[in-house]
Design a protein around this motif. Structure first.
Motif, PDB file in Angstrom:
ATOM      1  N   ALA A   1       3.372   5.714  -5.782  1.00 35.17           N
ATOM      2  CA  ALA A   1       3.148   5.730  -7.231  1.00 35.17           C
ATOM      3  C   ALA A   1       2.083   6.766  -7.585  1.00 35.17           C
ATOM      4  O   ALA A   1       2.232   7.513  -8.562  1.00 35.17           O
ATOM      5  CB  ALA A   1       2.730   4.346  -7.721  1.00 35.17           C
ATOM      6  N   ARG A   2       1.027   6.840  -6.772  1.00 38.05           N
ATOM      7  CA  ARG A   2      -0.022   7.832  -7.025  1.00 38.05           C
ATOM      8  C   ARG A   2       0.516   9.252  -6.920  1.00 38.05           C
ATOM      9  O   ARG A   2       0.106  10.124  -7.688  1.00 38.05           O
ATOM     10  CB  ARG A   2      -1.203   7.633  -6.070  1.00 38.05           C
ATOM     11  N   THR A   3       1.442   9.495  -5.989  1.00 33.90           N
ATOM     12  CA  THR A   3       2.017  10.843  -5.882  1.00 33.90           C
ATOM     13  C   THR A   3       2.864  11.188  -7.115  1.00 33.90           C
ATOM     14  O   THR A   3       3.093  12.361  -7.387  1.00 33.90           O
ATOM     15  CB  THR A   3       2.870  11.014  -4.606  1.00 33.90           C
TER      16      THR A   3
ATOM     17  N   PRO B   1       0.817  -1.223   0.000  1.00 38.94           N
ATOM     18  CA  PRO B   1       0.000   0.000   0.000  1.00 38.94           C
ATOM     19  C   PRO B   1       0.852   1.276   0.000  1.00 38.94           C
ATOM     20  O   PRO B   1       0.489   2.261  -0.641  1.00 38.94           O
ATOM     21  CB  PRO B   1      -0.833  -0.118   1.277  1.00 38.94           C
ATOM     22  N   THR B   2       1.989   1.241   0.682  1.00 39.01           N
ATOM     23  CA  THR B   2       2.874   2.413   0.697  1.00 39.01           C
ATOM     24  C   THR B   2       3.445   2.677  -0.686  1.00 39.01           C
ATOM     25  O   THR B   2       3.482   3.822  -1.146  1.00 39.01           O
ATOM     26  CB  THR B   2       4.005   2.220   1.724  1.00 39.01           C
TER      27      THR B   2
ATOM     28  N   SER C   1      -5.493  -8.522  -5.767  1.00 39.97           N
ATOM     29  CA  SER C   1      -4.469  -8.111  -6.721  1.00 39.97           C
ATOM     30  C   SER C   1      -4.370  -6.585  -6.778  1.00 39.97           C
ATOM     31  O   SER C   1      -5.261  -5.879  -6.312  1.00 39.97           O
ATOM     32  CB  SER C   1      -4.789  -8.656  -8.109  1.00 39.97           C
ATOM     33  N   TYR C   2      -3.265  -6.145  -7.357  1.00 40.78           N
ATOM     34  CA  TYR C   2      -3.063  -4.724  -7.622  1.00 40.78           C
ATOM     35  C   TYR C   2      -3.194  -4.501  -9.114  1.00 40.78           C
ATOM     36  O   TYR C   2      -2.818  -5.365  -9.920  1.00 40.78           O
ATOM     37  CB  TYR C   2      -1.686  -4.275  -7.136  1.00 40.78           C
ATOM     38  N   ALA C   3      -3.727  -3.342  -9.490  1.00 33.71           N
ATOM     39  CA  ALA C   3      -3.917  -3.017 -10.901  1.00 33.71           C
ATOM     40  C   ALA C   3      -3.365  -1.625 -11.186  1.00 33.71           C
ATOM     41  O   ALA C   3      -3.516  -0.703 -10.375  1.00 33.71           O
ATOM     42  CB  ALA C   3      -5.385  -3.086 -11.268  1.00 33.71           C
TER      43      ALA C   3
END
Length: 194
Positions: free
Chosen positions: A74-76, A68-69, A89-91
């Protein structure tokens, strides 16, 4: 081929380069671990199971907040990574073009010269994750295999960028100076120690 027009609310395509540096849209970034998550998702077709990501991105037993970190980081950077609890899963939600994915595509299509033109240095040389180590080994092995059919010029160019014993042996057996081949490894050692 004509691209479909992008809907106004669709995320913009981003360029992620990780061969010889870590850049997003040409701008160097320091959060390489977050970019490594994005690349793992990109080369996996856009999504991957959480447990697989944990096993390839971390050497030891990671903390529950590790992925999650990285997704938050990545979002930043403008690269949206979401967790899908129904699939565990992660997308990757942001469309990306990635030099590593393009490299593998060119090698798979049988164009090692084009792949070599995309290669500007090792993939994430400071990362010791199983994913990064595996990608570097895969790249070296692909070039070594491609060099079996390559001419001397291709071998020499590949050896400047990819340091693999098979490449060096083939170049020396083709008549290159062994000292020059050995000295050309200096830049890679310098990059890895930086």
């Amino acid at each position: 081929m004509v691209d479909k027009p992008r809907s106004p609310d669709a995320p913009a395509r981003r360029r992620v380069d990780v061969l010889g540096g870590c850049r997003i849209d040409g701008v160097p970034v320091s959060s390489a671990r977050a970019v490594e998550l994005v690349v793992a998702l990109a080369v996996s077709g856009g999504s991957a199971p959480r447990d697989w990501l944990l096993s390839v991105l971390f050497d030891a037993d990671p903390a529950p907040s590790s992925l999650p970190t990285l997704a938050l980081r990545a979002r930043t950077l403008g690269l949206t990574v979401e967790y899908r609890p129904d699939r565990h899963s992660y997308a990757l939600m942001t469309p990306v073009e990635c030099d590593l994915a393009e490299f593998f595509k060119e090698m798979k299509s049988g164009d090692p010269r084009r792949a070599l033109s995309l290669y500007h240095g090792p993939f994430m040389p400071r990362s010791h994750s199983p994913f990064a180590s595996g990608m570097r080994s895969s790249i070296e092995a692909l070039f070594s295999t491609a060099a079996e059919n390559g001419d001397t010029a291709f071998l020499t160019e590949a050896d400047r960028l990819i340091k693999h014993p098979d490449l060096s042996r083939r170049i020396v057996s083709a008549g290159a100076d062994p000292l020059a081949v050995s000295l050309s490894r200096t830049w890679l050692r310098t990059l890895e120690s930086a």
